[in-house]
Design a protein around this motif. Sequence first.
Motif, PDB file in Angstrom:
ATOM      1  N   GLN A   2     -14.865  62.150  31.137  1.00  0.00           N
ATOM      2  CA  GLN A   2     -13.742  63.226  30.888  1.00  0.00           C
ATOM      3  C   GLN A   2     -14.417  64.267  29.937  1.00  0.00           C
ATOM      4  N   GLN A   3     -15.405  63.998  29.193  1.00  0.00           N
ATOM      5  CA  GLN A   3     -15.981  65.156  28.446  1.00  0.00           C
ATOM      6  C   GLN A   3     -16.912  65.996  29.261  1.00  0.00           C
ATOM      7  N   ALA A   4     -17.495  65.531  30.419  1.00  0.00           N
ATOM      8  CA  ALA A   4     -17.963  66.474  31.397  1.00  0.00           C
ATOM      9  C   ALA A   4     -17.197  67.117  32.186  1.00  0.00           C
ATOM     10  N   ASP A   5     -15.959  66.553  32.605  1.00  0.00           N
ATOM     11  CA  ASP A   5     -14.852  67.192  33.311  1.00  0.00           C
ATOM     12  C   ASP A   5     -14.460  68.271  32.224  1.00  0.00           C
ATOM     13  N   ILE A   6     -14.223  68.228  31.082  1.00  0.00           N
ATOM     14  CA  ILE A   6     -13.937  69.299  30.101  1.00  0.00           C
ATOM     15  C   ILE A   6     -14.884  70.466  29.983  1.00  0.00           C
ATOM     16  N   LEU A   7     -16.045  70.099  29.736  1.00  0.00           N
ATOM     17  CA  LEU A   7     -17.311  70.987  29.696  1.00  0.00           C
ATOM     18  C   LEU A   7     -17.419  71.678  30.968  1.00  0.00           C
TER      19      LEU A   7
END
Length: 124
Positions: A2-7
């Motif tokens: 999820q963090q990678a997607d947001i980043l």
Amino acid sequence: MQQADILLSVAMRPGLTMADLTKMTGLSHASVSRNIAALSEYHRLGKPGLNLIEAVTDPRETRRRLIYLTTKGKELLTKMARQIEGTFSMGADIDARLDIERMHEEAMAAAPEGNTRGKINPKK
């Protein structure tokens, strides 16, 4: 993930709002908020975060936050993208920072054994 997607979403479209990120990623508002906190300078409860993104107040709507990559976030994504495309760039300032970092690492690797000048003293 999820963090990678947001980043990556923020990297592709700087200045997104939380609502934009919710639509783009398909995550709930709570998940987006929690992950933005983890990627920001300070995580929930005041703990240090990753400092890869920053949320700034929208000057047109003070209740809304606009999400941008920090310098550290741009450096990280540039390093990652250069593994695929060696000429990738997010701007001259980031390129210069990474060149300085690379030259410093090369100089430290080439320094004679026992030369501690410029290295961090692990005993302190």
